[in-house]
Design a protein around this motif. Sequence first.
Motif, mmCIF file in Angstrom:
data_model
loop_
_atom_site.group_PDB
_atom_site.id
_atom_site.type_symbol
_atom_site.label_atom_id
_atom_site.label_comp_id
_atom_site.label_asym_id
_atom_site.label_seq_id
_atom_site.Cartn_x
_atom_site.Cartn_y
_atom_site.Cartn_z
ATOM 1 N N LEU A 295 2.130 -7.402 0.636
ATOM 2 C CA LEU A 295 1.340 -6.330 1.253
ATOM 3 C C LEU A 295 0.107 -6.905 1.942
ATOM 4 O O LEU A 295 -0.216 -6.520 3.066
ATOM 5 C CB LEU A 295 0.946 -5.284 0.211
ATOM 6 N N TRP B 91 5.601 -0.204 -4.895
ATOM 7 C CA TRP B 91 4.936 -0.500 -3.619
ATOM 8 C C TRP B 91 3.954 0.604 -3.222
ATOM 9 O O TRP B 91 2.834 0.321 -2.813
ATOM 10 C CB TRP B 91 6.010 -0.682 -2.552
ATOM 11 N N GLN C 98 -0.035 0.329 -2.445
ATOM 12 C CA GLN C 98 -0.602 0.596 -1.119
ATOM 13 C C GLN C 98 -1.834 1.482 -1.242
ATOM 14 O O GLN C 98 -2.826 1.260 -0.551
ATOM 15 C CB GLN C 98 0.421 1.301 -0.241
ATOM 16 N N THR D 240 1.409 -0.502 7.715
ATOM 17 C CA THR D 240 1.654 -1.108 6.405
ATOM 18 C C THR D 240 1.938 -0.106 5.295
ATOM 19 O O THR D 240 2.432 -0.497 4.248
ATOM 20 C CB THR D 240 0.457 -1.968 5.978
ATOM 21 N N HIS D 241 1.630 1.157 5.496
ATOM 22 C CA HIS D 241 1.793 2.131 4.422
ATOM 23 C C HIS D 241 3.014 3.008 4.672
ATOM 24 O O HIS D 241 3.097 3.691 5.683
ATOM 25 C CB HIS D 241 0.542 3.002 4.303
#
Length: 98
Positions: A6, A67, A71, A36-37
């Motif tokens: 991440l 994940w 995040q 990224t999210h």
Amino acid sequence: LQFFMLCVVMVLAWTCLRVLFRNEPKLQAMGLFGCTHKTVAMGVPLINAIYESNPMVGLYTLPLLIWHPMQLVVGSFVAPYVAAYVQRREEEISSTLQ
């Protein structure tokens, strides 16, 4: 390993966005989190659609369930710094235009 991945993805996204949107700090910030999210609401139905008849589908969703909260934690940590960057960068841009 997922935390490291991440962080790498966020650094890569931030670097690319700073190059592509040099004078658009708000787009850089939005792009960082947008790139990224990914959400559980999007991922779980997708996994279920792909592996609907597989009895291991619950196991396939496990990485996503790890994940997504990660995040949120990393994003919550990074958000104040990104907000300060956006404010500082917009002030620099506006002073350059005057």
